[in-house]
Motif scaffolding. Structure first.
Motif, mmCIF file in Angstrom:
data_model
loop_
_atom_site.group_PDB
_atom_site.id
_atom_site.type_symbol
_atom_site.label_atom_id
_atom_site.label_comp_id
_atom_site.label_asym_id
_atom_site.label_seq_id
_atom_site.Cartn_x
_atom_site.Cartn_y
_atom_site.Cartn_z
ATOM 1 N N ALA A 46 0.831 -1.204 0.000
ATOM 2 C CA ALA A 46 0.000 0.000 0.000
ATOM 3 C C ALA A 46 0.868 1.258 0.000
ATOM 4 O O ALA A 46 2.094 1.182 0.057
ATOM 5 N N ALA A 47 0.216 2.411 -0.064
ATOM 6 C CA ALA A 47 0.907 3.697 -0.031
ATOM 7 C C ALA A 47 0.053 4.674 0.763
ATOM 8 O O ALA A 47 -1.154 4.480 0.913
ATOM 9 N N MET A 48 0.687 5.721 1.268
ATOM 10 C CA MET A 48 -0.026 6.747 2.016
ATOM 11 C C MET A 48 0.119 8.087 1.297
ATOM 12 O O MET A 48 1.119 8.331 0.639
ATOM 13 N N ALA A 49 -0.885 8.924 1.452
ATOM 14 C CA ALA A 49 -0.878 10.258 0.840
ATOM 15 C C ALA A 49 -0.486 11.291 1.890
ATOM 16 O O ALA A 49 -0.752 11.112 3.083
ATOM 17 N N LEU A 50 0.118 12.375 1.432
ATOM 18 C CA LEU A 50 0.568 13.450 2.314
ATOM 19 C C LEU A 50 -0.222 14.712 2.022
ATOM 20 O O LEU A 50 -0.403 15.076 0.857
ATOM 21 N N THR A 51 -0.683 15.378 3.066
ATOM 22 C CA THR A 51 -1.284 16.706 2.938
ATOM 23 C C THR A 51 -0.596 17.612 3.947
ATOM 24 O O THR A 51 -0.179 17.160 5.014
ATOM 25 N N THR A 52 -0.465 18.884 3.588
ATOM 26 C CA THR A 52 0.196 19.837 4.481
ATOM 27 C C THR A 52 -0.692 21.056 4.698
ATOM 28 O O THR A 52 -1.605 21.328 3.921
ATOM 29 N N ASP A 53 -0.369 21.793 5.739
ATOM 30 C CA ASP A 53 -1.049 23.057 5.975
ATOM 31 C C ASP A 53 -0.397 24.134 5.100
ATOM 32 O O ASP A 53 0.476 23.830 4.277
ATOM 33 N N ALA A 54 -0.800 25.375 5.284
ATOM 34 C CA ALA A 54 -0.277 26.470 4.463
ATOM 35 C C ALA A 54 1.233 26.634 4.626
ATOM 36 O O ALA A 54 1.911 27.111 3.715
ATOM 37 N N GLY A 55 1.789 26.203 5.770
ATOM 38 C CA GLY A 55 3.231 26.296 5.993
ATOM 39 C C GLY A 55 4.012 25.238 5.249
ATOM 40 O O GLY A 55 5.237 25.287 5.195
ATOM 41 N N SER A 62 4.089 24.091 11.892
ATOM 42 C CA SER A 62 3.421 23.590 10.698
ATOM 43 C C SER A 62 3.020 22.131 10.904
ATOM 44 O O SER A 62 3.751 21.356 11.517
ATOM 45 N N VAL A 63 1.842 21.770 10.387
ATOM 46 C CA VAL A 63 1.312 20.421 10.558
ATOM 47 C C VAL A 63 1.129 19.771 9.191
ATOM 48 O O VAL A 63 0.695 20.412 8.243
ATOM 49 N N TYR A 64 1.487 18.502 9.113
ATOM 50 C CA TYR A 64 1.204 17.726 7.911
ATOM 51 C C TYR A 64 0.686 16.354 8.307
ATOM 52 O O TYR A 64 0.855 15.915 9.437
ATOM 53 N N ARG A 65 0.017 15.707 7.362
ATOM 54 C CA ARG A 65 -0.700 14.472 7.655
ATOM 55 C C ARG A 65 -0.404 13.419 6.597
ATOM 56 O O ARG A 65 -0.410 13.710 5.406
ATOM 57 N N LEU A 66 -0.155 12.197 7.050
ATOM 58 C CA LEU A 66 -0.059 11.021 6.184
ATOM 59 C C LEU A 66 -1.290 10.165 6.450
ATOM 60 O O LEU A 66 -1.645 9.920 7.610
#
Length: 161
Positions: A46-55, A62-66
């Protein structure tokens, strides 16, 4: 009560780049987490996607999410940048209790030591076993931590042949 982050792994490599160029490369969470975005045996295909905040993961706070699905389970982890000292060091840590399989809360980072030619890169993780399935952490946590820090370090070295 949350477990302390007593488990650790560190990978070091030599990189053919000056500290500033290497830091700029690694400061982007998309590059650091690239190994998570591709199917692999360690990710059970499988794979995971990354999203980030404006930073964009490039500033303190700054916060980012997998997030993604592995073996039919929804995985999700958010991280907050806690330290950023260009061109030598950056650290981040999980926010809340992550939904992961073999590691729980963690703190990760990298440090860069300039050398006469290039620099030495150290990528580290300090982690706890997952709260929901600690037995998976006991079995697979160390191998995953080794794979993750090694992938980050080797990918960085490969970016500067």
């Amino acid at each position: 009560m949350a477990q302390p982050l007593r488990l650790r792994h560190r990978t070091e490599v030599l990189v053919n780049a000056d500290a500033q160029r290497l830091f700029e490369h690694l400061d982007d969470p998309r590059r650091l987490s690239a190994h998570m975005g591709k199917p692999s045996a360690m990710m059970a295909g499988a794979a995971m996607a990354l999203t980030t905040d404006a930073g964009g993961g490039r500033s303190i706070g700054s916060v980012y999410r997998l997030h993604g699905k592995v073996l039919g389970l929804n995985l999700d982890v958010s991280s907050r940048v806690e330290e950023r000292a260009p061109p030598l060091r950056k650290t981040w840590h999980t926010v809340g209790e992550p939904r992961l399989l073999v590691v729980g809360r963690y703190r990760m980072g990298f440090d860069i030591a300039p050398l006469e030619r290039g620099c030495r890169l150290g990528v580290f993780i300090e982690y706890a076993w997952p709260e929901s399935r600690p037995w998976l952490g006991r079995i697979f946590g160390a191998a995953y931590a080794r794979w993750c820090t090694r992938r980050m370090a080797i990918d960085a070295r490969a970016a500067f042949p």
